[in-house]
Design an enzyme around this catalytic site. Sequence first.
Site, PDB file in Angstrom:
ATOM      1  N   SER A 171       7.488  49.159 -36.993  1.00 58.16           N
ATOM      2  CA  SER A 171       8.754  49.610 -36.429  1.00 58.16           C
ATOM      3  C   SER A 171       9.619  50.088 -37.584  1.00 58.16           C
ATOM      4  O   SER A 171       9.972  49.307 -38.469  1.00 58.16           O
ATOM      5  CB  SER A 171       9.441  48.461 -35.678  1.00 58.16           C
ATOM      6  OG  SER A 171      10.559  48.921 -34.964  1.00 58.16           O
ATOM      7  N   ARG A 221       0.831  37.778 -31.922  1.00 56.27           N
ATOM      8  CA  ARG A 221       2.189  37.238 -31.976  1.00 56.27           C
ATOM      9  C   ARG A 221       2.122  35.812 -32.495  1.00 56.27           C
ATOM     10  O   ARG A 221       1.863  34.865 -31.747  1.00 56.27           O
ATOM     11  CB  ARG A 221       2.831  37.296 -30.590  1.00 56.27           C
ATOM     12  CG  ARG A 221       4.339  37.072 -30.600  1.00 56.27           C
ATOM     13  CD  ARG A 221       4.917  37.215 -29.203  1.00 56.27           C
ATOM     14  NE  ARG A 221       4.838  38.579 -28.724  1.00 56.27           N
ATOM     15  CZ  ARG A 221       5.742  39.520 -28.964  1.00 56.27           C
ATOM     16  NH1 ARG A 221       6.807  39.226 -29.693  1.00 56.27           N
ATOM     17  NH2 ARG A 221       5.606  40.729 -28.488  1.00 56.27           N
ATOM     18  N   ARG A 260       8.795  33.342 -37.531  1.00 56.24           N
ATOM     19  CA  ARG A 260       9.629  33.614 -36.362  1.00 56.24           C
ATOM     20  C   ARG A 260       9.331  32.605 -35.260  1.00 56.24           C
ATOM     21  O   ARG A 260       8.184  32.391 -34.881  1.00 56.24           O
ATOM     22  CB  ARG A 260       9.390  35.032 -35.836  1.00 56.24           C
ATOM     23  CG  ARG A 260       9.748  36.111 -36.843  1.00 56.24           C
ATOM     24  CD  ARG A 260       9.543  37.508 -36.296  1.00 56.24           C
ATOM     25  NE  ARG A 260       9.745  38.527 -37.338  1.00 56.24           N
ATOM     26  CZ  ARG A 260       9.584  39.825 -37.150  1.00 56.24           C
ATOM     27  NH1 ARG A 260       9.238  40.292 -35.964  1.00 56.24           N
ATOM     28  NH2 ARG A 260       9.772  40.674 -38.150  1.00 56.24           N
ATOM     29  N   ARG A 296      -1.898  41.857 -37.359  1.00 54.69           N
ATOM     30  CA  ARG A 296      -2.116  42.832 -36.289  1.00 54.69           C
ATOM     31  C   ARG A 296      -3.100  43.924 -36.738  1.00 54.69           C
ATOM     32  O   ARG A 296      -3.876  44.433 -35.933  1.00 54.69           O
ATOM     33  CB  ARG A 296      -0.787  43.456 -35.861  1.00 54.69           C
ATOM     34  CG  ARG A 296       0.109  42.468 -35.144  1.00 54.69           C
ATOM     35  CD  ARG A 296       1.282  43.137 -34.461  1.00 54.69           C
ATOM     36  NE  ARG A 296       2.087  42.153 -33.745  1.00 54.69           N
ATOM     37  CZ  ARG A 296       2.992  42.441 -32.821  1.00 54.69           C
ATOM     38  NH1 ARG A 296       3.208  43.702 -32.497  1.00 54.69           N
ATOM     39  NH2 ARG A 296       3.670  41.486 -32.222  1.00 54.69           N
ATOM     40  N   GLU A 344       2.477  47.650 -30.627  1.00 49.55           N
ATOM     41  CA  GLU A 344       3.296  47.890 -31.806  1.00 49.55           C
ATOM     42  C   GLU A 344       2.687  47.268 -33.063  1.00 49.55           C
ATOM     43  O   GLU A 344       2.288  46.109 -33.063  1.00 49.55           O
ATOM     44  CB  GLU A 344       4.694  47.305 -31.608  1.00 49.55           C
ATOM     45  CG  GLU A 344       5.609  47.493 -32.812  1.00 49.55           C
ATOM     46  CD  GLU A 344       6.804  46.554 -32.806  1.00 49.55           C
ATOM     47  OE1 GLU A 344       7.277  46.211 -33.902  1.00 49.55           O
ATOM     48  OE2 GLU A 344       7.246  46.146 -31.718  1.00 49.55           O
TER      49      GLU A 344
END
Length: 427
Positions: free
Chosen positions: A351, A276, A261, A391, A348
């Site tokens: 999701s 991230r 990403r 994460r 987070e």
Amino acid sequence: MLDIKFVRENPDAIDVAMANRQTSWDREKFFELDDERRAVITEVEELQATRNAESKKIGALMKEGKKDEAEAAKEAVRAVNEKIDGLAERRTALEQEQYDFMAHLPNIPCEATPYGKDEDENIERRRWGTPREFDFDFKPHWDLGTDLDILDFERGNKLSGSRFTVLGGAGARLERALINFFLDTHTSRGFKEWWPPIVVKRQTMFGTGQLPKFEDDAYHVSGDNFLIPTAEVVLTNLHAGEVLDADTLPRRYTAFTPCFREEAGSAGRDTRGIIRQHEFDKVEMVKFAKPEESDEELESMTAEAEYLLQQLGLPYRVISLCTGDLGFSARQTYDVEVWLPSYNAYKEISSCSNCGDFQARRANIKYRDPENFKGSRYLHTLNGSGLPAGRTMAAILENYQNADGTITIPEVLRPYMGGLEKIEPVA
């Protein structure tokens, strides 16, 4: 993608849905395109009727020896055909413009999604575990990883640039252990594992809603191909253009893939550590379900992500995303957030979303149930993280750190780590 007939017949509902999402849509433009397209179709049908009538005259006139009148009729038919061809081109252009318009409209939130303007109005549903209270000065995972020589940010930057990290030694093994633990758990609990490609066509990205809206956040490769941002893209599109049998639903799939990403819109957020990254490893869950079963499947998918965190002993909470924070393709989403001491907050880590028939329309995925209806209908798709390795590693390093700088390995991961109980500095 939304059902164009529903949008045409319920524009007020679309107004409300877009307002709840804190966005808008060009209602006037939609009906301009729709009215013109339908007018063109009507005109073509009328011209075809005229052409058919004139064509029938030609034979009769020829039999009667009225060649001049027959030639005039032929000329009239040629003129009508030219008009029909021109209108066909216009219809094609209008339909493409209308399709592009619809491709940019987000999904409609379902009734279970709470109203809210932004992430500050998300609703917490439940918590599990208690955040640890340290009796020493704890460190963030980026310092722990550097001190233990298992996370190398400088070499990641040297090789690839910012937000890339090299894992070494026990760090690399912990990443691999997490991936295998996630996959083994899912496959033992009813999920079918896949090993898909990570380079996909534009249409594949379109099918799950990454394109055209989020093209700037995607990594382009040769031709018109992309690196996947999540295995949701490939798992969902496995059945693009297919009609599945109702008795094979629900289908529950899982896959590990690297994910890529650009994250263009997140500059300055969570730039330290491995929260991230531009490239990260993730195990994904995807489901295909009948519409009447998809809500229940969303609950069980969220429970699956929670189960992984419970097995790892990591405190977390579950929140319902409000309408203003909902993802483009989702009608309802639960975020699972893990406790990170360095942030003194929940972040987070999963999701889980029910997309309804939104993605199924884009990818043309249907199911047949001859006992209950004729033909085929769009099914519902769901997706969720289960989980991202990076994460999860960050959460383990921070929550399982010791005063001497070592990291205790959660018990469920020790078989995957060759029995290792602690990550210690290499002498």
